[in-house]
Write a protein that holds these residues in place. Structure first.
Motif, PDB file in Angstrom:
ATOM      1  N   ASP A   1       0.826  -1.196   0.000  1.00  0.00           N
ATOM      2  CA  ASP A   1       0.000   0.000   0.000  1.00  0.00           C
ATOM      3  C   ASP A   1       0.870   1.260   0.000  1.00  0.00           C
ATOM      4  OD1 ASP A   1      -2.360  -1.480   0.082  1.00  0.00           O
ATOM      5  OD2 ASP A   1      -2.233  -1.657   2.273  1.00  0.00           O
ATOM      6  N   ASP A   2       1.975   1.218   0.736  1.00  0.00           N
ATOM      7  CA  ASP A   2       2.849   2.365   0.897  1.00  0.00           C
ATOM      8  C   ASP A   2       4.245   1.990   0.377  1.00  0.00           C
ATOM      9  OD1 ASP A   2       4.025   4.734   1.693  1.00  0.00           O
ATOM     10  OD2 ASP A   2       4.283   4.098   3.774  1.00  0.00           O
ATOM     11  N   TYR A   3       4.562   2.450  -0.854  1.00  0.00           N
ATOM     12  CA  TYR A   3       5.869   2.148  -1.433  1.00  0.00           C
ATOM     13  C   TYR A   3       6.327   3.273  -2.345  1.00  0.00           C
ATOM     14  CZ  TYR A   3       3.860   1.108  -6.006  1.00  0.00           C
ATOM     15  OH  TYR A   3       3.233   1.213  -7.216  1.00  0.00           O
ATOM     16  N   GLU A   4       7.632   3.335  -2.575  1.00  0.00           N
ATOM     17  CA  GLU A   4       8.226   4.281  -3.501  1.00  0.00           C
ATOM     18  C   GLU A   4       9.274   3.558  -4.317  1.00  0.00           C
ATOM     19  OE1 GLU A   4       9.986   7.671  -1.654  1.00  0.00           O
ATOM     20  OE2 GLU A   4       8.209   8.130  -0.477  1.00  0.00           O
ATOM     21  N   THR A   5       9.411   3.935  -5.587  1.00  0.00           N
ATOM     22  CA  THR A   5      10.467   3.377  -6.417  1.00  0.00           C
ATOM     23  C   THR A   5      11.349   4.516  -6.905  1.00  0.00           C
ATOM     24  OG1 THR A   5       9.089   3.468  -8.388  1.00  0.00           O
ATOM     25  CG2 THR A   5       9.145   1.385  -7.200  1.00  0.00           C
ATOM     26  N   GLU A   6      12.641   4.228  -6.984  1.00  0.00           N
ATOM     27  CA  GLU A   6      13.620   5.212  -7.457  1.00  0.00           C
ATOM     28  C   GLU A   6      14.477   4.511  -8.502  1.00  0.00           C
ATOM     29  OE1 GLU A   6      17.605   7.422  -5.793  1.00  0.00           O
ATOM     30  OE2 GLU A   6      16.136   6.701  -4.366  1.00  0.00           O
ATOM     31  N   THR A   7      14.506   5.042  -9.709  1.00  0.00           N
ATOM     32  CA  THR A   7      15.302   4.454 -10.780  1.00  0.00           C
ATOM     33  C   THR A   7      16.787   4.694 -10.503  1.00  0.00           C
ATOM     34  OG1 THR A   7      13.512   4.845 -12.349  1.00  0.00           O
ATOM     35  CG2 THR A   7      15.694   4.398 -13.263  1.00  0.00           C
TER      36      THR A   7
END
Length: 102
Positions: free
Chosen positions: A94-100
């Motif tokens: 539900d709570d996530y972030e992605t960074e390339t």
């Protein structure tokens, strides 16, 4: 593996050393580029991360490495594979972030 240019390929063919020759341009038509991203999830969902990493590693040509309880490194061949991983992350967390990364 030695790269074969058109000139050396024709010499090898004339000498009878090889039957079929692929030149450099023919053998490297589709070059894959690996893409990596860092996934960071909320602390409340830390218990899901090991199962998520195991699921990603179960797929061909994909790699996931759990850095700590809330962070993982995800690697895929190209944008399509990375998009699939991000779609899986959306289903799992539900709570996530992605960074390339690359």
């Amino acid at each position: 593996m030695q790269r074969v240019t058109a000139e050396t390929a024709s010499k090898l063919q004339k000498n009878g050393r090889i039957d079929k020759v692929n030149t450099l341009n023919e053998t490297h038509k589709s070059k894959r580029t690996m893409k990596a991203t860092k996934l960071t999830i909320g602390f409340r969902e830390w218990s899901k991360l090991p199962d998520f990493v195991e699921t990603i590693n179960g797929e061909d040509e994909l790699l996931a490495y759990e850095i700590d309880n809330t962070t993982a490194l995800l690697v895929a061949p190209g944008e399509c594979g990375l998009a699939w991983i991000e779609a899986q992350a959306a289903q799992w967390f539900d709570d996530y972030e992605t960074e390339t990364i690359k």
